[in-house]
Structures are given as C-alpha cells and as structure tokens.
Design a protein around this motif. Sequence first.
Motif, PDB file in Angstrom:
ATOM      1  N   ALA A 162       0.826  -1.221   0.000  1.00 58.55           N
ATOM      2  CA  ALA A 162       0.000   0.000   0.000  1.00 58.55           C
ATOM      3  C   ALA A 162       0.857   1.266   0.000  1.00 58.55           C
ATOM      4  O   ALA A 162       0.583   2.213  -0.759  1.00 58.55           O
ATOM      5  N   SER A 163       1.906   1.289   0.820  1.00 57.81           N
ATOM      6  CA  SER A 163       2.731   2.499   0.924  1.00 57.81           C
ATOM      7  C   SER A 163       3.398   2.831  -0.414  1.00 57.81           C
ATOM      8  O   SER A 163       3.552   3.989  -0.786  1.00 57.81           O
ATOM      9  N   LEU A 164       3.740   1.782  -1.143  1.00 61.42           N
ATOM     10  CA  LEU A 164       4.394   1.938  -2.436  1.00 61.42           C
ATOM     11  C   LEU A 164       3.423   2.538  -3.469  1.00 61.42           C
ATOM     12  O   LEU A 164       3.765   3.468  -4.206  1.00 61.42           O
ATOM     13  N   LEU A 165       2.206   2.010  -3.504  1.00 63.71           N
ATOM     14  CA  LEU A 165       1.217   2.528  -4.454  1.00 63.71           C
ATOM     15  C   LEU A 165       0.831   3.964  -4.093  1.00 63.71           C
ATOM     16  O   LEU A 165       0.685   4.818  -4.973  1.00 63.71           O
ATOM     17  N   ARG A 166       0.717   4.241  -2.810  1.00 63.94           N
ATOM     18  CA  ARG A 166       0.398   5.619  -2.381  1.00 63.94           C
ATOM     19  C   ARG A 166       1.474   6.590  -2.879  1.00 63.94           C
ATOM     20  O   ARG A 166       1.169   7.665  -3.390  1.00 63.94           O
ATOM     21  N   LYS A 167       2.730   6.184  -2.732  1.00 71.01           N
ATOM     22  CA  LYS A 167       3.841   7.042  -3.159  1.00 71.01           C
ATOM     23  C   LYS A 167       3.806   7.214  -4.687  1.00 71.01           C
ATOM     24  O   LYS A 167       3.931   8.330  -5.196  1.00 71.01           O
ATOM     25  N   ALA A 168       3.596   6.113  -5.412  1.00 65.05           N
ATOM     26  CA  ALA A 168       3.597   6.159  -6.880  1.00 65.05           C
ATOM     27  C   ALA A 168       2.485   7.060  -7.403  1.00 65.05           C
ATOM     28  O   ALA A 168       2.683   7.837  -8.340  1.00 65.05           O
ATOM     29  N   VAL A 169       1.319   6.976  -6.783  1.00 65.29           N
ATOM     30  CA  VAL A 169       0.184   7.791  -7.229  1.00 65.29           C
ATOM     31  C   VAL A 169       0.428   9.263  -6.881  1.00 65.29           C
ATOM     32  O   VAL A 169       0.176  10.156  -7.698  1.00 65.29           O
ATOM     33  N   ALA A 170       0.985   9.510  -5.704  1.00 61.38           N
ATOM     34  CA  ALA A 170       1.261  10.892  -5.293  1.00 61.38           C
ATOM     35  C   ALA A 170       2.257  11.557  -6.242  1.00 61.38           C
ATOM     36  O   ALA A 170       2.185  12.754  -6.488  1.00 61.38           O
ATOM     37  N   GLU A 171       3.178  10.759  -6.784  1.00 56.55           N
ATOM     38  CA  GLU A 171       4.209  11.334  -7.651  1.00 56.55           C
ATOM     39  C   GLU A 171       3.853  11.259  -9.139  1.00 56.55           C
ATOM     40  O   GLU A 171       4.691  11.517 -10.001  1.00 56.55           O
ATOM     41  N   SER A 172       2.620  10.922  -9.452  1.00 57.41           N
ATOM     42  CA  SER A 172       2.257  10.650 -10.842  1.00 57.41           C
ATOM     43  C   SER A 172       1.708  11.859 -11.584  1.00 57.41           C
ATOM     44  O   SER A 172       1.268  11.736 -12.724  1.00 57.41           O
ATOM     45  N   ARG A 173       1.751  13.002 -10.932  1.00 58.64           N
ATOM     46  CA  ARG A 173       1.094  14.209 -11.451  1.00 58.64           C
ATOM     47  C   ARG A 173       1.080  14.359 -12.983  1.00 58.64           C
ATOM     48  O   ARG A 173       0.031  14.491 -13.587  1.00 58.64           O
ATOM     49  N   ASP A 174       2.254  14.329 -13.608  1.00 58.52           N
ATOM     50  CA  ASP A 174       2.301  14.597 -15.053  1.00 58.52           C
ATOM     51  C   ASP A 174       2.265  13.334 -15.895  1.00 58.52           C
ATOM     52  O   ASP A 174       2.447  13.389 -17.102  1.00 58.52           O
ATOM     53  N   ARG A 175       2.077  12.206 -15.251  1.00 54.43           N
ATOM     54  CA  ARG A 175       2.100  10.961 -16.019  1.00 54.43           C
ATOM     55  C   ARG A 175       0.703  10.500 -16.359  1.00 54.43           C
ATOM     56  O   ARG A 175      -0.195  10.564 -15.527  1.00 54.43           O
ATOM     57  N   ALA A 176       0.560  10.014 -17.585  1.00 57.20           N
ATOM     58  CA  ALA A 176      -0.699   9.357 -17.939  1.00 57.20           C
ATOM     59  C   ALA A 176      -0.680   8.017 -17.214  1.00 57.20           C
ATOM     60  O   ALA A 176       0.358   7.603 -16.720  1.00 57.20           O
ATOM     61  N   GLY A 177      -1.783   7.341 -17.157  1.00 57.63           N
ATOM     62  CA  GLY A 177      -1.746   6.055 -16.470  1.00 57.63           C
ATOM     63  C   GLY A 177      -2.939   5.209 -16.815  1.00 57.63           C
ATOM     64  O   GLY A 177      -4.002   5.369 -16.241  1.00 57.63           O
ATOM     65  N   THR A 178      -2.769   4.293 -17.778  1.00 54.08           N
ATOM     66  CA  THR A 178      -3.866   3.376 -18.065  1.00 54.08           C
ATOM     67  C   THR A 178      -3.773   2.151 -17.169  1.00 54.08           C
ATOM     68  O   THR A 178      -4.683   1.337 -17.145  1.00 54.08           O
ATOM     69  N   ASP A 179      -2.658   1.997 -16.438  1.00 49.48           N
ATOM     70  CA  ASP A 179      -2.638   1.005 -15.364  1.00 49.48           C
ATOM     71  C   ASP A 179      -1.815   1.547 -14.199  1.00 49.48           C
ATOM     72  O   ASP A 179      -1.182   2.616 -14.317  1.00 49.48           O
ATOM     73  N   CYS A 180      -1.847   0.838 -13.082  1.00 49.88           N
ATOM     74  CA  CYS A 180      -1.124   1.302 -11.888  1.00 49.88           C
ATOM     75  C   CYS A 180       0.338   0.949 -11.976  1.00 49.88           C
ATOM     76  O   CYS A 180       1.190   1.681 -11.462  1.00 49.88           O
ATOM     77  N   ALA A 181       0.642  -0.188 -12.611  1.00 49.76           N
ATOM     78  CA  ALA A 181       2.025  -0.656 -12.616  1.00 49.76           C
ATOM     79  C   ALA A 181       2.947   0.407 -13.196  1.00 49.76           C
ATOM     80  O   ALA A 181       4.043   0.620 -12.698  1.00 49.76           O
ATOM     81  N   GLN A 182       2.515   1.122 -14.243  1.00 49.89           N
ATOM     82  CA  GLN A 182       3.420   2.099 -14.858  1.00 49.89           C
ATOM     83  C   GLN A 182       3.773   3.234 -13.898  1.00 49.89           C
ATOM     84  O   GLN A 182       4.861   3.793 -13.987  1.00 49.89           O
ATOM     85  N   LEU A 183       2.885   3.536 -12.966  1.00 50.11           N
ATOM     86  CA  LEU A 183       3.185   4.569 -11.979  1.00 50.11           C
ATOM     87  C   LEU A 183       4.217   4.056 -10.981  1.00 50.11           C
ATOM     88  O   LEU A 183       5.096   4.791 -10.536  1.00 50.11           O
ATOM     89  N   VAL A 184       4.095   2.775 -10.643  1.00 52.26           N
ATOM     90  CA  VAL A 184       5.026   2.143  -9.705  1.00 52.26           C
ATOM     91  C   VAL A 184       6.385   1.935 -10.379  1.00 52.26           C
ATOM     92  O   VAL A 184       7.435   2.175  -9.781  1.00 52.26           O
ATOM     93  N   GLU A 185       6.360   1.539 -11.654  1.00 52.19           N
ATOM     94  CA  GLU A 185       7.612   1.415 -12.432  1.00 52.19           C
ATOM     95  C   GLU A 185       8.346   2.758 -12.427  1.00 52.19           C
ATOM     96  O   GLU A 185       9.572   2.810 -12.301  1.00 52.19           O
ATOM     97  N   ALA A 186       7.575   3.827 -12.595  1.00 57.06           N
ATOM     98  CA  ALA A 186       8.172   5.163 -12.745  1.00 57.06           C
ATOM     99  C   ALA A 186       8.897   5.626 -11.483  1.00 57.06           C
ATOM    100  O   ALA A 186       9.735   6.519 -11.555  1.00 57.06           O
TER     101      ALA A 186
END
Length: 228
Positions: A162-186
Amino acid sequence: MRVAAIVVAAGRGERLGQNRPKAYIELAGRSLLARAVDALAGSRHVDAILPVLPAGLSVPEDAVSVKLLPAVVGGDERKDSVAAGLAALSSDVEWVAVHDAARPLVRPEAIDRVIEAAMKHEAALLALPIPDTLKRVEGGRVTGTAAREEYYAAQTPQVFRASLLRKAVAESRDRAGTDCAQLVEAIGVDVHVVDGDRENLKITYPEDLRLAAFFLTDRETERNEESA
Ligand code: CTP
Ligand code: MG
C-alpha cells in the motif's frame, strides 16, 4: 486490515458505446461490477472491496458482499479514480489490489496468485504474451515491427504494498496512467509478472461482451459436467 481491493468502475465506457458506464452493463444477467466483486470476494486473501464509481451513481443492486466497503466517487482519469480509492482506505491496509470492473471474468485463483506474488516481491501484475505481431504505424503506414517476445499485455488485478502505491500515485502528477504498474515502475520499483488468463479479458468493445458471454457458457457447461 491486511488486503484491500479497489475496483475501479468510474470510466465512461465510450468505446463500448452503450448508454451507461460499463460497470453497470449486464453480462448474462449480472452487472460487470457484481461479477468482479464476486471474484474478489472469492479470493482467500482479500479482506475488503472498495468500489470507485462515476459521480451520481450507486453500487448496482446485484453487487453484494460482506466484504464491500461504502463506494467512493472516481475522477477524470483512471489514476484519479485509483487515488480516490486509496484516500478512502484505512491506513492499516498493508496490500492493495487494483482491479478493473471491466474485467468481470477474473478467477479467484488468479487473484490469489498475483496477491501472493506481491507479498513476496512488493509489486505484481497479471500479464500475458501477445499473440499478434505488433506494428508501429504512423499516418496509416507501417513504420516498424516490434520484437513481440519482449512485450506482455497487462491485466488486472495489479497488487502493491500500500505504501508503495500511495507514493507512486502521489508522484504521478504529469504521467498518464492506463494502469497502476506504470506509476510504480516510474518510481523505480520492479514489478513482478504473474501468468494471466486469456478469459480475464477487458470488456472494451461490443464484441468483447459476446466473447465473455461465450466464456461464461463454457464455464457453466464445465460446472454441470463436474456435478453430473
Ligand atoms: N476507470 C475509472 N476511472 C476513469 C477511467 C477508467 O475508474 N476515469 C476504470 C473503468 O471503469 C474500467 C477500468 O478503469 O473499469 C479500465 O478502463 P477502460 O477500459 O478504459 O474503461 P472506460 O474508461 O470506462 O472505457 P472507455 O475508455 O472506452 O471510455
Ligand atoms: Mg478509458
């Protein structure tokens, strides 16, 4: 609470072209959301299920489970809907599985598999090799052919600490995202790949509903044969 599932159902379903959002469409008499909720509720690991819905709509009547949490309203993009779901989860949730309501045929066994992989590797998704040859196309002309064996098609659930996904989503501002994994990869995290299932298709175009109906009939026949 250990494992929560967020079911994202706040999309408009434009490519399906019906008069309501996809999650509310019925497949063999039950809404896509109800089918997704059933599968998640059937997982031995999932403790709670949080639906993320379009504004102004409530959970379809046929989606019933003791594991259901009160629904929240989604956002403009899928990642905004995931963020809305995360914000509503209690801070003691350790693992989050994000699933598309548009994938009603996922099996509880596949959900368990990907959750167990995430518990081991921090982040995991279901994915499948691609049967078609992949062409790069510009202006209606082929400009290249991809090395197919290097690509997998991502499915859901995708499961993360959960902490990892929260961080990835919080930092995803300028990223598109058709899935969650790409935010976590980033944010530099390795995402582990677990074998998906061809029946776990995403209902996107009208033909997908016909294919899904066929898979369901097939399952019914299987069940009847087993009990005969
Ligand atoms: N989704 C969401 N919030 C959004 C966009 C998508 O919760 N703003 C959800 C959809 O409800 C769906 C899943 O993400 O369960 C996958 O998205 P997609 O298949 O693209 O669904 P839609 O966006 O509804 O369809 P379309 O793109 O054709 O409009
Ligand atoms: Mg969409």
